[in-house]
Motif scaffolding. Sequence first.
Motif, PDB file in Angstrom:
ATOM      1  N   PHE A  56       0.860  -1.182   0.000  1.00  0.00           N
ATOM      2  CA  PHE A  56       0.000   0.000   0.000  1.00  0.00           C
ATOM      3  C   PHE A  56       0.895   1.230   0.000  1.00  0.00           C
ATOM      4  N   ALA A  57       0.368   2.321  -0.501  1.00  0.00           N
ATOM      5  CA  ALA A  57       1.104   3.580  -0.548  1.00  0.00           C
ATOM      6  C   ALA A  57       0.533   4.573   0.451  1.00  0.00           C
ATOM      7  N   ALA A  58       1.371   5.485   0.905  1.00  0.00           N
ATOM      8  CA  ALA A  58       0.898   6.636   1.676  1.00  0.00           C
ATOM      9  C   ALA A  58       0.522   7.701   0.650  1.00  0.00           C
ATOM     10  N   SER A  59      -0.755   7.803   0.390  1.00  0.00           N
ATOM     11  CA  SER A  59      -1.237   8.610  -0.733  1.00  0.00           C
ATOM     12  C   SER A  59      -2.204   9.689  -0.254  1.00  0.00           C
ATOM     13  N   TYR A  60      -2.006  10.901  -0.762  1.00  0.00           N
ATOM     14  CA  TYR A  60      -2.905  12.009  -0.448  1.00  0.00           C
ATOM     15  C   TYR A  60      -3.731  12.322  -1.681  1.00  0.00           C
ATOM     16  N   TYR A  61      -5.046  12.292  -1.522  1.00  0.00           N
ATOM     17  CA  TYR A  61      -5.959  12.541  -2.641  1.00  0.00           C
ATOM     18  C   TYR A  61      -6.344  14.017  -2.671  1.00  0.00           C
ATOM     19  N   MET A  62      -6.160  14.633  -3.815  1.00  0.00           N
ATOM     20  CA  MET A  62      -6.541  16.035  -3.955  1.00  0.00           C
ATOM     21  C   MET A  62      -7.423  16.196  -5.191  1.00  0.00           C
ATOM     22  N   ASN A  63      -8.664  16.571  -4.962  1.00  0.00           N
ATOM     23  CA  ASN A  63      -9.595  16.843  -6.061  1.00  0.00           C
ATOM     24  C   ASN A  63      -9.623  18.348  -6.284  1.00  0.00           C
ATOM     25  N   TYR A  64      -8.961  18.803  -7.342  1.00  0.00           N
ATOM     26  CA  TYR A  64      -8.746  20.239  -7.546  1.00  0.00           C
ATOM     27  C   TYR A  64     -10.030  20.981  -7.883  1.00  0.00           C
ATOM     28  N   THR A  65     -11.036  20.270  -8.409  1.00  0.00           N
ATOM     29  CA  THR A  65     -12.340  20.873  -8.671  1.00  0.00           C
ATOM     30  C   THR A  65     -13.401  19.783  -8.730  1.00  0.00           C
ATOM     31  N   ASN A  66     -14.630  20.159  -8.373  1.00  0.00           N
ATOM     32  CA  ASN A  66     -15.751  19.244  -8.590  1.00  0.00           C
ATOM     33  C   ASN A  66     -16.648  19.736  -9.728  1.00  0.00           C
ATOM     34  N   HIS A 110      -2.293  12.243  -5.323  1.00  0.00           N
ATOM     35  CA  HIS A 110      -3.186  11.702  -6.348  1.00  0.00           C
ATOM     36  C   HIS A 110      -4.163  12.817  -6.711  1.00  0.00           C
ATOM     37  N   ILE A 111      -4.008  13.380  -7.903  1.00  0.00           N
ATOM     38  CA  ILE A 111      -4.749  14.584  -8.281  1.00  0.00           C
ATOM     39  C   ILE A 111      -5.712  14.287  -9.423  1.00  0.00           C
ATOM     40  N   VAL A 112      -7.008  14.386  -9.140  1.00  0.00           N
ATOM     41  CA  VAL A 112      -8.025  14.251 -10.180  1.00  0.00           C
ATOM     42  C   VAL A 112      -9.129  15.271  -9.900  1.00  0.00           C
ATOM     43  N   GLY A 113      -9.948  15.537 -10.897  1.00  0.00           N
ATOM     44  CA  GLY A 113     -11.054  16.468 -10.711  1.00  0.00           C
ATOM     45  C   GLY A 113     -12.104  16.257 -11.782  1.00  0.00           C
ATOM     46  N   GLY A 114     -12.937  17.256 -11.974  1.00  0.00           N
ATOM     47  CA  GLY A 114     -13.945  17.198 -13.020  1.00  0.00           C
ATOM     48  C   GLY A 114     -13.420  17.777 -14.323  1.00  0.00           C
ATOM     49  N   PHE A 115     -14.259  17.780 -15.331  1.00  0.00           N
ATOM     50  CA  PHE A 115     -13.909  18.386 -16.619  1.00  0.00           C
ATOM     51  C   PHE A 115     -14.308  19.860 -16.552  1.00  0.00           C
ATOM     52  N   ALA A 145      -6.804   9.602 -17.959  1.00  0.00           N
ATOM     53  CA  ALA A 145      -6.788   9.681 -19.425  1.00  0.00           C
ATOM     54  C   ALA A 145      -8.020  10.416 -19.943  1.00  0.00           C
ATOM     55  N   ALA A 146      -9.143  10.293 -19.231  1.00  0.00           N
ATOM     56  CA  ALA A 146     -10.365  11.004 -19.620  1.00  0.00           C
ATOM     57  C   ALA A 146     -10.197  12.507 -19.468  1.00  0.00           C
ATOM     58  N   GLU A 147      -9.509  12.942 -18.407  1.00  0.00           N
ATOM     59  CA  GLU A 147      -9.246  14.369 -18.230  1.00  0.00           C
ATOM     60  C   GLU A 147      -8.298  14.894 -19.310  1.00  0.00           C
ATOM     61  N   ILE A 148      -7.293  14.105 -19.648  1.00  0.00           N
ATOM     62  CA  ILE A 148      -6.356  14.503 -20.707  1.00  0.00           C
ATOM     63  C   ILE A 148      -7.097  14.659 -22.030  1.00  0.00           C
ATOM     64  N   TYR A 149      -7.982  13.720 -22.325  1.00  0.00           N
ATOM     65  CA  TYR A 149      -8.760  13.790 -23.569  1.00  0.00           C
ATOM     66  C   TYR A 149      -9.636  15.042 -23.576  1.00  0.00           C
ATOM     67  N   TYR A 150     -10.274  15.329 -22.448  1.00  0.00           N
ATOM     68  CA  TYR A 150     -11.124  16.525 -22.372  1.00  0.00           C
ATOM     69  C   TYR A 150     -10.287  17.792 -22.555  1.00  0.00           C
ATOM     70  N   LEU A 151      -9.134  17.850 -21.909  1.00  0.00           N
ATOM     71  CA  LEU A 151      -8.253  19.008 -22.046  1.00  0.00           C
ATOM     72  C   LEU A 151      -7.820  19.215 -23.492  1.00  0.00           C
ATOM     73  N   SER A 152      -7.603  18.105 -24.190  1.00  0.00           N
ATOM     74  CA  SER A 152      -7.233  18.176 -25.602  1.00  0.00           C
ATOM     75  C   SER A 152      -8.328  18.857 -26.417  1.00  0.00           C
ATOM     76  N   LYS A 153      -9.559  18.462 -26.183  1.00  0.00           N
ATOM     77  CA  LYS A 153     -10.681  19.063 -26.920  1.00  0.00           C
ATOM     78  C   LYS A 153     -10.880  20.522 -26.516  1.00  0.00           C
ATOM     79  N   LEU A 154     -10.730  20.805 -25.228  1.00  0.00           N
ATOM     80  CA  LEU A 154     -10.955  22.157 -24.718  1.00  0.00           C
ATOM     81  C   LEU A 154      -9.907  23.144 -25.237  1.00  0.00           C
ATOM     82  N   THR A 155      -8.642  22.710 -25.266  1.00  0.00           N
ATOM     83  CA  THR A 155      -7.539  23.617 -25.618  1.00  0.00           C
ATOM     84  C   THR A 155      -7.106  23.497 -27.077  1.00  0.00           C
TER      85      THR A 155
END
Length: 365
Positions: A56-66, A110-115, A145-155
Amino acid sequence: MLEQLVGDSQALDRALAGEELSYKDGLELMNYDNLHLLGAVADNSRKKLVGDTVTFAASYYMNYTNVCAASCQMCAFYRKDGADDAYTLTPQEIEARVGIAKQMGATEVHIVGGFHPKLPLEYYEDMMRSIKKSHPQLNIKALTAAEIYYLSKLTKNSTKEILSRLKDAGLDSMPGGGAELFHPDIRGKIVRGKCTGQQWLDVIEEAHNMDIKSNVTMLYGHIEKPEHIVDHLIKVRELQKKTNGFLTLIPLKFSLDNTELEQEHLVNNECSSVYDLQVVALSRLMLANVLNNISVYWVAYGKKLAQVALSNGGNDLVGTAFSEEIYKSAGKATSSSVEELATMVKEVGRSPAQRNTHFGILKKF
């Protein structure tokens, strides 16, 4: 002993012999009614591949936006821009949270968020540069990978360009979220406004080819059929053969509360523990020859069921999940300490070890 018991199942026979299982084999095992035997064969495979250590890892989850442009039927976390409880972290808030992560002993964030429809690529680059400047040893595991794909379309940049820029800014690895289930027949019924399964696989293949390793998830326990589970695992296996870029598979149990699937009565109960263990065991057996690690996400299972899953093919508990918010939105308790996870492992007679993001052992207990 096991060889004598599995005579009624050709698929289990092949699994026990270490052979690659076919789509037909996978379906047979998804419908196999002897869970104890299925679990025993999966555990035998686990022991041959990785021994008795549970990591197991010592992991901090950060959701930068909802805030999210998608409206996935299985998600309780997202909010629309302008909602009363919508948020987006400022650079100062991000720095404060990462500082807390280090104080808590985290080795990865561990950084994830919404689109988010208004955040520029520079927001993510600046975030990662800031983290690396202040905490150079912290592994940045960020953006699905879903966030990367969305960023590609957005930018209007290619996904390869986005990955390259983020890697230059400090991206070390990627989480496995957004995979859900790849098969188009089911994906459109559980996600809305998100990339296709093939697009997810294409982005993650690009990341692997740039030496950005990743996890991969599989969301189950909602409205899927056995063939969707088997299809997902085979697609993971085929890409792993090409890139060897997946670190672990994490079967994610669907959490019902506050989701559209619950509100529309498409799913009225969470799946059984028997089904959970069957999915973990099948994951081990379908991926046995290409991927060593099958992670048991205790946040979704609860600690007692997670312990049982460790005897059905699992060898990793993912991590401490400091500050996890997505499963918390669906009513789950979501944080633990390294010591608590080590105790969980010891209670089932296995050897606990803290790992880094890439499964290097940092500490044994």
